[in-house]
Scaffold this active site. Sequence first.
Site, PDB file in Angstrom:
ATOM      1  N   HIS A  54      43.135  40.388  42.110  1.00  0.00           N
ATOM      2  CA  HIS A  54      42.003  40.980  43.057  1.00  0.00           C
ATOM      3  C   HIS A  54      42.290  42.015  44.327  1.00  0.00           C
ATOM      4  O   HIS A  54      41.527  42.835  44.454  1.00  0.00           O
ATOM      5  CB  HIS A  54      41.222  39.737  43.537  1.00  0.00           C
ATOM      6  CG  HIS A  54      39.766  40.273  44.380  1.00  0.00           C
ATOM      7  ND1 HIS A  54      39.849  40.509  45.564  1.00  0.00           N
ATOM      8  CD2 HIS A  54      38.843  40.179  43.816  1.00  0.00           C
ATOM      9  CE1 HIS A  54      38.779  40.573  46.152  1.00  0.00           C
ATOM     10  NE2 HIS A  54      38.087  40.670  45.149  1.00  0.00           N
TER      11      HIS A  54
ATOM     12  N   HIS B 252      34.087  32.921  37.219  1.00  0.00           N
ATOM     13  CA  HIS B 252      34.441  34.029  38.213  1.00  0.00           C
ATOM     14  C   HIS B 252      35.810  33.924  38.576  1.00  0.00           C
ATOM     15  O   HIS B 252      36.262  32.943  38.905  1.00  0.00           O
ATOM     16  CB  HIS B 252      33.709  33.711  39.616  1.00  0.00           C
ATOM     17  CG  HIS B 252      34.027  35.227  40.402  1.00  0.00           C
ATOM     18  ND1 HIS B 252      34.329  34.887  41.754  1.00  0.00           N
ATOM     19  CD2 HIS B 252      33.969  36.259  40.439  1.00  0.00           C
ATOM     20  CE1 HIS B 252      34.574  35.943  42.361  1.00  0.00           C
ATOM     21  NE2 HIS B 252      34.311  36.913  41.637  1.00  0.00           N
TER      22      HIS B 252
ATOM     23  N   GLU C 244      36.490  43.112  34.941  1.00  0.00           N
ATOM     24  CA  GLU C 244      36.265  44.079  36.085  1.00  0.00           C
ATOM     25  C   GLU C 244      37.557  44.881  36.508  1.00  0.00           C
ATOM     26  O   GLU C 244      38.526  44.396  36.753  1.00  0.00           O
ATOM     27  CB  GLU C 244      36.235  43.217  37.183  1.00  0.00           C
ATOM     28  CG  GLU C 244      35.759  44.122  38.318  1.00  0.00           C
ATOM     29  CD  GLU C 244      35.324  43.466  39.992  1.00  0.00           C
ATOM     30  OE1 GLU C 244      35.240  42.482  39.862  1.00  0.00           O
ATOM     31  OE2 GLU C 244      35.500  44.263  40.701  1.00  0.00           O
TER      32      GLU C 244
ATOM     33  N   ASP D 241      39.556  40.128  37.136  1.00  0.00           N
ATOM     34  CA  ASP D 241      39.920  41.435  37.841  1.00  0.00           C
ATOM     35  C   ASP D 241      41.140  42.135  37.481  1.00  0.00           C
ATOM     36  O   ASP D 241      41.948  41.259  37.077  1.00  0.00           O
ATOM     37  CB  ASP D 241      40.214  41.468  39.301  1.00  0.00           C
ATOM     38  CG  ASP D 241      38.941  40.610  40.003  1.00  0.00           C
ATOM     39  OD1 ASP D 241      37.630  41.272  39.918  1.00  0.00           O
ATOM     40  OD2 ASP D 241      39.063  39.545  40.632  1.00  0.00           O
TER      41      ASP D 241
ATOM     42  N   GLU E   9      34.981  36.273  33.970  1.00  0.00           N
ATOM     43  CA  GLU E   9      35.031  37.547  34.635  1.00  0.00           C
ATOM     44  C   GLU E   9      36.713  37.345  35.344  1.00  0.00           C
ATOM     45  O   GLU E   9      36.788  36.210  35.698  1.00  0.00           O
ATOM     46  CB  GLU E   9      34.079  37.694  35.865  1.00  0.00           C
ATOM     47  CG  GLU E   9      34.189  38.900  36.431  1.00  0.00           C
ATOM     48  CD  GLU E   9      35.009  38.763  37.895  1.00  0.00           C
ATOM     49  OE1 GLU E   9      35.181  39.639  38.622  1.00  0.00           O
ATOM     50  OE2 GLU E   9      35.594  37.743  38.374  1.00  0.00           O
TER      51      GLU E   9
HETATM   52  O1  G3P Z   1      32.556  40.796  38.804  1.00  0.00           O
HETATM   53  C1  G3P Z   1      31.630  40.700  39.993  1.00  0.00           C
HETATM   54  C2  G3P Z   1      32.586  40.126  41.218  1.00  0.00           C
HETATM   55  O2  G3P Z   1      33.708  39.697  40.612  1.00  0.00           O
HETATM   56  C3  G3P Z   1      32.723  41.341  42.012  1.00  0.00           C
HETATM   57  O3  G3P Z   1      33.428  40.913  43.380  1.00  0.00           O
HETATM   58  O4  G3P Z   1      35.370  40.772  44.837  1.00  0.00           O
HETATM   59  O5  G3P Z   1      34.726  39.060  43.478  1.00  0.00           O
HETATM   60  O6  G3P Z   1      35.728  40.925  42.373  1.00  0.00           O
HETATM   61  P1  G3P Z   1      34.724  40.225  43.534  1.00  0.00           P
HETATM   62 MG    MG Z   2      35.818  40.467  40.247  1.00  0.00          MG
END
Ligand code: G3P
Ligand code: MG
Length: 244
Positions: A52, A10, A112, A39, A37
């Site tokens: 993010h 993440h 994302e 952002d 993953e």
């Molecule tokens: O992609 C899943 C997760 O990352 C979504 O929430 O706020 O961590 O980007 P966030």
């Molecule tokens: Mg995310």
Amino acid sequence: MFPLPRIMGHRGAAANAPENTLISLRRAAEQGAEWVEFDIMLSGDGVPMLFHDDNLKRITGRDAMMAETPLAELRELEAGAWFGPEFAGEPIPTFEEALALLLDLGLRPNVELKPSPGHDAQTAHAAIEVIRRCWPARRPPPLISSFSRQALEIAAHHAPQLPRGLIARRPPHDWIKVLRLFKCSTIHAGDRWLSQRIVQKIKHAGYGLAAFTVNDPHRARLLLERGVDCLITDAPGAIAEALR
Ligand code: G3P
Ligand code: MG
């Protein structure tokens, strides 16, 4: 069904390095992750960046909006010191820089799309353009995911060859309709909303299912037992180790 990995880093490996930086992507790879993953948000001049928050303050210390700060100014900031002095000077990477590193590392991206408010369409178009230019067609394609339905719609229309995932903290009551509408292969949901019942329904319908953000090994085991395919975790190495 879309082949999601059991474990996905993440924001790279956000428990061990500053989120959404190149060092974080490297850490995920060192820990054995095969997927990460991260952002994507646009700079003030429309360059897709790994970031993010709408505001730069938490990560860089500068109280300004990402959507109003051009790349040249972002280059003067750093995104690592907040996490630890050893990471000071780590830049906010462009999406293009991140893809180049992921190709080197052999990591697969879950991109994302995280548009600043009102920038959904522009973010989707810009990210697709970078993927088209920087990701070789012979490599398995990046997965595009988003909370933004508009971004998913644009991805479905303009880059139908890229697999898509719908992100929702809590799966909406019409999740199957939304997945069909944007021809998504996967759904990514907040782990606390993934009861046995909803997991079964999603799996029965033939979709890949990822849970975020799962950092507790007991929780990880329980979710896998329920039938969740993929755990999106800040600590891919530790979770993999605990599940062994
Ligand atoms: O992609 C899943 C997760 O990352 C979504 O929430 O706020 O961590 O980007 P966030
Ligand atoms: Mg995310």
